[in-house]
Write an enzyme that holds these catalytic residues in place. Sequence first.
Site, PDB file in Angstrom:
ATOM      1  N   TYR A 154       4.514   6.251  10.204  1.00  0.00           N
ATOM      2  CA  TYR A 154       3.580   5.164   9.899  1.00  0.00           C
ATOM      3  C   TYR A 154       4.283   4.062   9.107  1.00  0.00           C
ATOM      4  O   TYR A 154       4.103   2.877   9.360  1.00  0.00           O
ATOM      5  CB  TYR A 154       2.381   5.718   9.105  1.00  0.00           C
ATOM      6  N   PRO A 166      -3.623   0.142  19.135  1.00  0.00           N
ATOM      7  CA  PRO A 166      -3.418  -0.334  17.761  1.00  0.00           C
ATOM      8  C   PRO A 166      -3.545   0.733  16.665  1.00  0.00           C
ATOM      9  O   PRO A 166      -3.262   0.450  15.502  1.00  0.00           O
ATOM     10  CB  PRO A 166      -4.499  -1.414  17.587  1.00  0.00           C
ATOM     11  N   TYR A 224      -8.798   5.227   7.828  1.00  0.00           N
ATOM     12  CA  TYR A 224      -8.941   5.605   9.237  1.00  0.00           C
ATOM     13  C   TYR A 224     -10.015   6.682   9.270  1.00  0.00           C
ATOM     14  O   TYR A 224      -9.849   7.729   8.638  1.00  0.00           O
ATOM     15  CB  TYR A 224      -7.631   6.170   9.784  1.00  0.00           C
ATOM     16  N   LYS A 263       1.597  -0.475  15.290  1.00  0.00           N
ATOM     17  CA  LYS A 263       3.012  -0.644  15.636  1.00  0.00           C
ATOM     18  C   LYS A 263       3.342  -1.902  16.440  1.00  0.00           C
ATOM     19  O   LYS A 263       4.512  -2.280  16.528  1.00  0.00           O
ATOM     20  CB  LYS A 263       3.495   0.568  16.455  1.00  0.00           C
ATOM     21  N   HIS A 284       0.839  -1.202   0.000  1.00  0.00           N
ATOM     22  CA  HIS A 284       0.000   0.000   0.000  1.00  0.00           C
ATOM     23  C   HIS A 284       0.873   1.251   0.000  1.00  0.00           C
ATOM     24  O   HIS A 284       1.733   1.412   0.849  1.00  0.00           O
ATOM     25  CB  HIS A 284      -0.895   0.026   1.242  1.00  0.00           C
TER      26      HIS A 284
HETATM   27  P1  RFL Z   1       2.155 -12.413  21.233  1.00  0.00           P
HETATM   28  O1  RFL Z   1       1.796 -12.461  19.799  1.00  0.00           O
HETATM   29  O2  RFL Z   1       1.087 -12.082  22.206  1.00  0.00           O
HETATM   30  O3  RFL Z   1       2.802 -13.814  21.594  1.00  0.00           O
HETATM   31  C1  RFL Z   1       3.043 -14.207  22.926  1.00  0.00           C
HETATM   32  C2  RFL Z   1       2.919 -15.697  22.991  1.00  0.00           C
HETATM   33  O4  RFL Z   1       3.304 -16.166  24.286  1.00  0.00           O
HETATM   34  C3  RFL Z   1       2.402 -17.187  24.673  1.00  0.00           C
HETATM   35  N1  RFL Z   1       2.461 -17.314  26.156  1.00  0.00           N
HETATM   36  C4  RFL Z   1       3.059 -18.342  26.802  1.00  0.00           C
HETATM   37  N2  RFL Z   1       3.696 -19.442  26.347  1.00  0.00           N
HETATM   38  C5  RFL Z   1       4.191 -20.324  27.277  1.00  0.00           C
HETATM   39  N3  RFL Z   1       4.064 -20.142  28.629  1.00  0.00           N
HETATM   40  C6  RFL Z   1       3.425 -19.054  29.109  1.00  0.00           C
HETATM   41  N4  RFL Z   1       3.295 -18.879  30.423  1.00  0.00           N
HETATM   42  C7  RFL Z   1       2.886 -18.090  28.183  1.00  0.00           C
HETATM   43  N5  RFL Z   1       2.218 -16.922  28.315  1.00  0.00           N
HETATM   44  C8  RFL Z   1       1.956 -16.471  27.072  1.00  0.00           C
HETATM   45  C9  RFL Z   1       1.069 -16.700  24.126  1.00  0.00           C
HETATM   46  O5  RFL Z   1       0.117 -17.756  24.014  1.00  0.00           O
HETATM   47  C10 RFL Z   1       1.480 -16.143  22.781  1.00  0.00           C
HETATM   48  O6  RFL Z   1       1.415 -17.091  21.752  1.00  0.00           O
HETATM   49  O7  RFL Z   1       3.342 -11.386  21.509  1.00  0.00           O
HETATM   50  P2  RFL Z   1       4.538 -10.872  20.550  1.00  0.00           P
HETATM   51  O8  RFL Z   1       5.251 -12.026  19.907  1.00  0.00           O
HETATM   52  O9  RFL Z   1       5.290  -9.930  21.377  1.00  0.00           O
HETATM   53  O10 RFL Z   1       3.806 -10.103  19.359  1.00  0.00           O
HETATM   54  C11 RFL Z   1       3.134  -8.900  19.597  1.00  0.00           C
HETATM   55  C12 RFL Z   1       1.933  -8.765  18.662  1.00  0.00           C
HETATM   56  O11 RFL Z   1       1.118  -9.930  18.778  1.00  0.00           O
HETATM   57  C13 RFL Z   1       1.086  -7.538  18.977  1.00  0.00           C
HETATM   58  O12 RFL Z   1       1.902  -6.445  19.332  1.00  0.00           O
HETATM   59  C14 RFL Z   1       0.234  -7.108  17.767  1.00  0.00           C
HETATM   60  O13 RFL Z   1      -0.757  -8.049  17.471  1.00  0.00           O
HETATM   61  C15 RFL Z   1      -0.433  -5.756  18.031  1.00  0.00           C
HETATM   62  N6  RFL Z   1      -1.309  -5.318  16.941  1.00  0.00           N
HETATM   63  C16 RFL Z   1      -0.805  -4.730  15.797  1.00  0.00           C
HETATM   64  N7  RFL Z   1       0.533  -4.623  15.609  1.00  0.00           N
HETATM   65  C17 RFL Z   1       1.032  -4.123  14.433  1.00  0.00           C
HETATM   66  O14 RFL Z   1       2.263  -4.020  14.276  1.00  0.00           O
HETATM   67  N8  RFL Z   1       0.226  -3.742  13.395  1.00  0.00           N
HETATM   68  C18 RFL Z   1      -1.121  -3.825  13.493  1.00  0.00           C
HETATM   69  O15 RFL Z   1      -1.802  -3.527  12.511  1.00  0.00           O
HETATM   70  C19 RFL Z   1      -1.688  -4.305  14.738  1.00  0.00           C
HETATM   71  N9  RFL Z   1      -3.012  -4.423  14.881  1.00  0.00           N
HETATM   72  C20 RFL Z   1      -2.680  -5.492  17.063  1.00  0.00           C
HETATM   73  C21 RFL Z   1      -3.530  -5.011  16.011  1.00  0.00           C
HETATM   74  C22 RFL Z   1      -3.235  -6.128  18.169  1.00  0.00           C
HETATM   75  C23 RFL Z   1      -4.594  -6.260  18.258  1.00  0.00           C
HETATM   76  N10 RFL Z   1      -5.095  -6.932  19.394  1.00  0.00           N
HETATM   77  C24 RFL Z   1      -6.055  -7.969  19.311  1.00  0.00           C
HETATM   78  C25 RFL Z   1      -4.385  -6.845  20.663  1.00  0.00           C
HETATM   79  C26 RFL Z   1      -4.877  -5.144  16.104  1.00  0.00           C
HETATM   80  C27 RFL Z   1      -5.425  -5.729  17.231  1.00  0.00           C
HETATM   81  C28 RFL Z   1      -6.926  -5.780  17.318  1.00  0.00           C
HETATM   82  C1  PHB Z   2      -5.312  -4.402  10.719  1.00  0.00           C
HETATM   83  O1  PHB Z   2      -5.363  -4.582   9.482  1.00  0.00           O
HETATM   84  O2  PHB Z   2      -5.622  -5.312  11.514  1.00  0.00           O
HETATM   85  C2  PHB Z   2      -4.913  -3.091  11.274  1.00  0.00           C
HETATM   86  C3  PHB Z   2      -4.521  -2.087  10.400  1.00  0.00           C
HETATM   87  C4  PHB Z   2      -4.131  -0.856  10.912  1.00  0.00           C
HETATM   88  C5  PHB Z   2      -4.144  -0.643  12.285  1.00  0.00           C
HETATM   89  C6  PHB Z   2      -4.525  -1.656  13.152  1.00  0.00           C
HETATM   90  C7  PHB Z   2      -4.920  -2.887  12.641  1.00  0.00           C
HETATM   91  O3  PHB Z   2      -3.795   0.572  12.766  1.00  0.00           O
END
Ligand code: RFL
Ligand code: PHB
Length: 393
Positions: free
Chosen positions: A387, A296, A204, A300, A75
Amino acid sequence: MKSVRTQVVIIGAGPAGLLLGHLLGLNGVDTVIVETRSLDYVQHRVRAGVIEYGIANFLEESGVGSRMRAEGLVHHGIEFRLDGVSHRIALSELYEGRAITVYGQQEVVKDLITARVANGAPLHFDATVTSVSGHTTTTPSVVVTTSDGEIEIIGDYVIGCDGSHGVSSASVPSGALGRYDRVYPFSWLGILAEAPPATEELIYCRHPQGFALYSMRSPVLSRLYLGVSPEETLESWSDERIWEELTTRLATDRAASIAQGPIIERGITPMRSVVVAPMRYGRLFLAGDAAHIVPPTGAKGMNLALADVRLLAPALVASLHDHDERLLDSYSDESLRRVWRAEEFSTYMTQMLHPHPSDEFENGVQSARLRQVIDSEDTARALARNYVNLSSL
Ligand code: RFL
Ligand code: PHB
């Protein structure tokens, strides 16, 4: 209790833990990854979708980016939709031709698992770390509970990549780490729908009824979010209500209404910021969501998690191969500089796009902030840089 020895114990098979294991494996360092969830759960957990320019390049250089390059959507801009009027932020024109890649986090996770399984390196699912000990000794260890009982894994280092509710930071004596947080008065209700995206770029949207975000995963899958009050629960959001609210907030007098389809995944996520500092205690290091959460809106979280381990992997290699600890000693400070920048940007994006139901002062400031992005090329350029590539600046 059975005891196993490795060089680096990694808690968590999210993006941070899996990429760290991969990078260490490329450098001949032995790791064991322990994950509490099942393989199926981890591969289908729908979360982030935006990969920054520098992080996408890094995944490719590390040998785990080929499917992302083939299937990810590149994008060159995003849209800000304000009270029904569209404004395009031309990311690539504003920032040296660079672009973001839209590719689901669970696809990144699948690619990293495929690489690890191909190498035959240990990766245990349905295995929960219940305690971490010996942080300040040269043999830190974890106890893992599995369906076959308990195992101890001893390493030279333990890395907490266990996300925001993990055990690693909680295992540190109280007072040794600072925890700085902020809760925002919003949650995001997110859905994944079998509907072709009605738009080529992310939208957005700031509307008097609240925030909305139009994103996508593929030509047949849309990912949409609604800003809702933190008290909201999924039970009060029928499919009809979700689509109605999205349609109202995203409406313009020009664009066709959004495509609808079966909702195949849904969830509500509270918005918050957390920073744990330092990201180290003895021979326990923290990476990714275990050390920091961002709201979110700036997209990041996953990028920061991957950027942490991009820095941590060579630091561990230098220590284990050359007994040189300088990079490990600077890991926390260097990561935290990036983390605070990301907190600032994510807060800025959040506080520009989420109208408050009853705070007209806040709403006035938000509108003024948005006007600057739209009217000032300098402001738009700063936003584009952050971004597209904050984690590599
Ligand atoms: P994770 O992915 O949470 O992985 C951690 C893992 O550890 C496991 N765990 C254990 N395993 C063994 N023993 C234990 N005691 C444990 N406790 C926990 C868990 O089951 C899990 O599998 O962390 P990590 O690797 O640091 O990754 C971080 C990302 O997942 C997170 O920052 C992103 O998803 C945030 N996020 C976004 N980030 C972006 O860069 N771009 C985005 O567009 C974006 N959109 C989002 C998001 C997060 C969202 N939610 C649901 C929080 C959108 C949403 C809605
Ligand atoms: C997504 O596609 O899940 C998404 C995109 C942009 C954001 C957060 C989540 O800022």
